[in-house]
Design a protein around this motif. Structure first.
Motif, PDB file in Angstrom:
ATOM      1  N   PHE A 296       0.857  -1.179   0.000  1.00  0.00           N
ATOM      2  CA  PHE A 296       0.000   0.000   0.000  1.00  0.00           C
ATOM      3  C   PHE A 296       0.898   1.236   0.000  1.00  0.00           C
ATOM      4  N   ASP A 297       0.757   2.081  -1.019  1.00  0.00           N
ATOM      5  CA  ASP A 297       1.584   3.283  -1.159  1.00  0.00           C
ATOM      6  C   ASP A 297       0.724   4.532  -1.030  1.00  0.00           C
ATOM      7  N   PHE A 298       1.245   5.505  -0.256  1.00  0.00           N
ATOM      8  CA  PHE A 298       0.549   6.780  -0.079  1.00  0.00           C
ATOM      9  C   PHE A 298       1.558   7.913  -0.259  1.00  0.00           C
ATOM     10  N   LYS A 299       1.235   8.848  -1.149  1.00  0.00           N
ATOM     11  CA  LYS A 299       2.058  10.039  -1.336  1.00  0.00           C
ATOM     12  C   LYS A 299       1.179  11.255  -1.113  1.00  0.00           C
ATOM     13  N   GLY A 300       1.556  12.101  -0.148  1.00  0.00           N
ATOM     14  CA  GLY A 300       0.680  13.214   0.187  1.00  0.00           C
ATOM     15  C   GLY A 300       1.413  14.467   0.617  1.00  0.00           C
ATOM     16  N   GLU A 301       0.706  15.582   0.486  1.00  0.00           N
ATOM     17  CA  GLU A 301       1.212  16.889   0.906  1.00  0.00           C
ATOM     18  C   GLU A 301       0.083  17.611   1.633  1.00  0.00           C
ATOM     19  N   TYR A 302       0.383  18.091   2.837  1.00  0.00           N
ATOM     20  CA  TYR A 302      -0.613  18.744   3.687  1.00  0.00           C
ATOM     21  C   TYR A 302      -1.789  17.814   4.000  1.00  0.00           C
ATOM     22  N   SER A 303      -1.513  16.542   4.114  1.00  0.00           N
ATOM     23  CA  SER A 303      -2.551  15.555   4.420  1.00  0.00           C
ATOM     24  C   SER A 303      -2.697  15.393   5.931  1.00  0.00           C
ATOM     25  N   TYR A 356       1.930 -12.329   8.638  1.00  0.00           N
ATOM     26  CA  TYR A 356       2.362 -11.125   7.921  1.00  0.00           C
ATOM     27  C   TYR A 356       1.381 -10.798   6.787  1.00  0.00           C
ATOM     28  N   SER A 357       1.025  -9.501   6.649  1.00  0.00           N
ATOM     29  CA  SER A 357       0.008  -9.109   5.671  1.00  0.00           C
ATOM     30  C   SER A 357       0.538  -8.215   4.554  1.00  0.00           C
ATOM     31  N   GLY A 358       1.627  -7.442   4.785  1.00  0.00           N
ATOM     32  CA  GLY A 358       2.136  -6.607   3.709  1.00  0.00           C
ATOM     33  C   GLY A 358       2.944  -5.417   4.200  1.00  0.00           C
ATOM     34  N   GLU A 359       3.288  -4.520   3.257  1.00  0.00           N
ATOM     35  CA  GLU A 359       4.083  -3.342   3.593  1.00  0.00           C
ATOM     36  C   GLU A 359       3.338  -2.059   3.224  1.00  0.00           C
ATOM     37  N   VAL A 360       3.545  -1.063   4.073  1.00  0.00           N
ATOM     38  CA  VAL A 360       2.911   0.243   3.883  1.00  0.00           C
ATOM     39  C   VAL A 360       4.010   1.278   3.704  1.00  0.00           C
TER      40      VAL A 360
END
Length: 377
Positions: A296-303, A356-360
């Motif tokens: 799961f990938d998240f890229k954010g600004e002012y989040s 184990y389920s995954g990487e964040v």
């Protein structure tokens, strides 16, 4: 091909002598030679349902209480419907000059029903006050259905109260019936609409809604763009969801999808396999994770991120700068970067004490990150 258009004026006996139903449009179109539907709609509440006879049926009715004939004609005449067929594509345009709601009440005598007031206060509290308790996919869907039912109950109480008063009431029953092949090849542009696909599973949908309410049970291989308004999606698979200045996007479960947001509140009940989110200045609630969400990938600004602890083991890394972490009663601040260079701010390694389920992976700047024990489970 000549446009197929007609408007019917028929009256039916309804609940009382001063209430009447008027059929605005009714049309049945043979869909045997059609492959796709292009729909443009404005200022109209629309329920979309499955047709089982390979026909497109347009069934629009309005109910009026305490309206004069002149007032009824004024409402009817502002609604326009046009359709034509080109290259096996049905092009349908529905427009009202003024916005029409599912129900509109025009107050003449004040309503003082205490039961109604109590229910409305409950609805407003449910809608405006956020409960930070962790929610499952099932609870997200139940919360949405409960809210819809409360609105229905309030409407029933209000109509009962109106029976012996001079207040005006208008109700719309606008339904579009589509065969499955068109439900799975649908292109929609909607503005100021209430769009309800509540019991349908949709594929290959290309939909843009502005300042509208959208409700879809299940979605796959589709693209949804939401500006303003609110959106509920029960299940999302292999799709792209775009939200801008949207009051609320509620998702029961999402997998193999991309989410692109600005200035939007997003709640996700369960994160499945391989999701990617890009955000600017939105608020996210990540409640649960599939037992094999993988990545799961998240890229954010002012989040603003509320990351609820998973029940399974996982890896997590946070890169970026100028981010504040709230963990229990502790506050950890990652300083701004003068050069704009990102670095590792926080890391969680798998503990090997659970499956184990995954990487964040978080790539974030100028962000508030709430994690995880301070949040109620």
């Amino acid at each position: 091909m000549k446009p197929l258009l007609f408007k019917i004026s028929m009256f039916f006996v309804c609940f009382s002598l001063n209430s009447q139903i008027k059929t605005v449009f009714y049309e049945s179109i043979n869909a045997s030679q059609l492959n796709t539907l292009e729909l443009a709609i404005k200022n109209i509440p629309l329920d979309v349902k499955k047709s089982y006879d390979d026909k497109v049926r347009i069934d629009f009715k309005l109910e009026f209480k305490n309206f004069s004939e002149r007032e009824i004609d004024s409402v009817i005449n502002q609604i326009e419907l046009n359709n034509r067929i080109e290259n096996k594509k049905l092009i349908l345009k529905i427009n009202s000059k003024e916005e029409i709601s599912k129900r509109s009440v025009y107050i003449h005598e004040r309503i003082t029903n205490k039961e109604m007031q109590k229910l409305m206060n409950k609805i407003l509290k449910s809608y405006t006050q956020y409960n930070s308790k962790k929610k499952t996919k099932k609870e997200i869907i139940e919360k949405h259905n409960k809210f819809r039912q409360e609105l229905t109950d309030y409407a029933s109480l209000e109509e009962k109260e109106l029976r012996n008063k001079k207040n005006k009431l208008m109700k719309s029953f606008f339904t579009l019936y589509l065969p499955e092949k068109l439900l799975n090849n649908l292109n929609v542009k909607a503005k100021r609409c209430r769009f309800d696909f509540s019991d349908l599973e949709l594929k290959n949908l290309d939909l843009f809604v502005d300042d509208s309410y959208l409700n879809i049970l299940k979605l796959s291989n589709s693209k949804i763009t939401c500006w303003n308004g609110s959106t509920f999606l029960g299940e999302v698979e292999s799709s792209v969801i775009i939200g801008r200045s949207t009051t609320s996007i509620m998702i029961g479960e999402i997998a193999n999808s991309n989410l692109i947001t600005e200035y939007t509140k997003v709640e996700i009940g369960e994160i499945g396999k391989y999701n990617d989110i890009k955000d600017f200045n939105s608020k996210f609630y990540f409640y649960n994770y599939n037992d094999k969400f993988e990545k799961f990938d998240f890229k954010g600004e002012y989040s603003t991120i509320y990351f609820y602890e998973s029940d399974l083991d996982y890896d997590m890394s946070c890169y970026g700068y100028d981010t504040t972490y709230f963990i229990d009663k502790d506050t950890i601040v990652s300083q701004p970067s003068k050069t704009g260079k990102k670095s590792k701010m926080m890391e969680r390694k798998r503990k090997n004490n659970k499956p184990y389920s995954g990487e964040v992976n978080f790539d974030i700047v100028h962000t508030k990150f709430y994690y995880p024990k301070m949040l109620k489970k």
